[in-house]
Design a protein around this motif. Sequence first.
Motif, PDB file in Angstrom:
ATOM      1  N   GLU A   1       0.822  -1.213   0.000  1.00 46.38           N
ATOM      2  CA  GLU A   1       0.000   0.000   0.000  1.00 46.38           C
ATOM      3  C   GLU A   1       0.858   1.268   0.000  1.00 46.38           C
ATOM      4  N   LYS A   2       1.967   1.233   0.732  1.00 49.59           N
ATOM      5  CA  LYS A   2       2.827   2.411   0.809  1.00 49.59           C
ATOM      6  C   LYS A   2       3.415   2.783  -0.551  1.00 49.59           C
TER       7      LYS A   2
ATOM      8  N   SER B   1       1.998   2.057  -3.461  1.00 46.16           N
ATOM      9  CA  SER B   1       0.942   2.250  -4.471  1.00 46.16           C
ATOM     10  C   SER B   1       0.272   3.615  -4.324  1.00 46.16           C
ATOM     11  N   THR B   2       0.843   4.632  -4.945  1.00 45.00           N
ATOM     12  CA  THR B   2       0.236   5.961  -4.913  1.00 45.00           C
ATOM     13  C   THR B   2      -0.956   6.017  -5.868  1.00 45.00           C
ATOM     14  N   PRO B   3      -1.980   6.805  -5.532  1.00 44.40           N
ATOM     15  CA  PRO B   3      -3.176   6.893  -6.384  1.00 44.40           C
ATOM     16  C   PRO B   3      -2.829   7.306  -7.818  1.00 44.40           C
ATOM     17  N   GLY B   4      -3.353   6.560  -8.763  1.00 50.78           N
ATOM     18  CA  GLY B   4      -3.135   6.872 -10.167  1.00 50.78           C
ATOM     19  C   GLY B   4      -1.729   6.602 -10.660  1.00 50.78           C
ATOM     20  N   GLY B   5      -0.909   5.920  -9.854  1.00 47.48           N
ATOM     21  CA  GLY B   5       0.494   5.718 -10.209  1.00 47.48           C
ATOM     22  C   GLY B   5       0.758   4.438 -10.984  1.00 47.48           C
TER      23      GLY B   5
ATOM     24  N   ILE C   1       0.214   0.797  -8.833  1.00 48.29           N
ATOM     25  CA  ILE C   1      -1.128   0.226  -8.745  1.00 48.29           C
ATOM     26  C   ILE C   1      -1.567  -0.320 -10.097  1.00 48.29           C
TER      27      ILE C   1
END
Length: 331
Positions: free
Chosen positions: A280-281, A283-287, A290
């Motif tokens: 989770e750390k 996996s940035t949003p929209g990156g 993910i």
Amino acid sequence: MAAPQVKSSSELTMAVLGCGTMGIAILSGILSSLTSLASSPSDPPTSPPALPRHFIATVRSSSSITKVESALSGLVKPNVSTLRVLQSTSNVSAVAEADIILLGCKPYMVSGLLSASGMKDALTVNHKEGHARSQKIIISICAGVTVPQLEQILREDVGVSADDLPIVVRAMPNTASKIRESMTVINTVEPPLPDSVTELLTWIFEQIGEVAFLPPSLMDACTSLCASGTAFFALMMEAAADGGVAMGIPRAEATKMAAQTMRGAAGLVLDGEHPAILREKVSTPGGCTIGGLLVLEDEGVRGAVAKAVREATVVASLLGSGQKNVNGTRH
């Protein structure tokens, strides 16, 4: 029968019967640690009071003697440790002299090795001058050979009585023993081993990595996760490197990057980070992470890896029961 105890002497003798790659790795770790202990005598003791300091390795050929001596002779230090490398015709005398016997031979050789003429007396009597009669410790690293099987061989084939039966332990180190990064699983027994024996076993295998004690019902799963797992993780590492090569990274650099990234992730988890939190750390949003993770989930990588561990566990169990050609008949 009195509770088995390790001798009070500070100098135990350890025999490695069938000293191949794994035996060399284990002895290398122990010999190096003994030298370190001797060079720091003022440090607080963190090891058992009785340690193996005299070693006998047996092998099948003269070329193997040369191989073992070449690998280990430089680690033997005067007044710290001794090492003799003998041919397997000396197995019985090695066992007679030893306090700890490590079985490193092929699984199919165990019965014949232990049934050799004179082995019964060698296993039940400690012949070293000045030492009282004491129960020996047999450590088996032979894949698929259980403690009950070993004890049955000792009773029925060797003729050792219940009162004279050595302490029998099954341990499962893995390939990373060579670089002292093994995950060794030791089979717990009932009744439990004396604390002195547990402490000694832990020390021996901590010289090549980490140690865990688990019940026999989990040993096949441990074989899958820790031993077969090395190959599973290597495949995933290779796949990651292939992806890098496909995108233009040179093969050598891609392999090094994949290996170091896997090592770094493992180090963070061993340092206390939960794998899910680590994922989770990163996996940035929209990156990009993910995006890649969703591909792995879509392709069923999580389930495939878990299924591989489960399948290897079943195969290990079937092989341990004596079945052959298991992989060719299960599907």
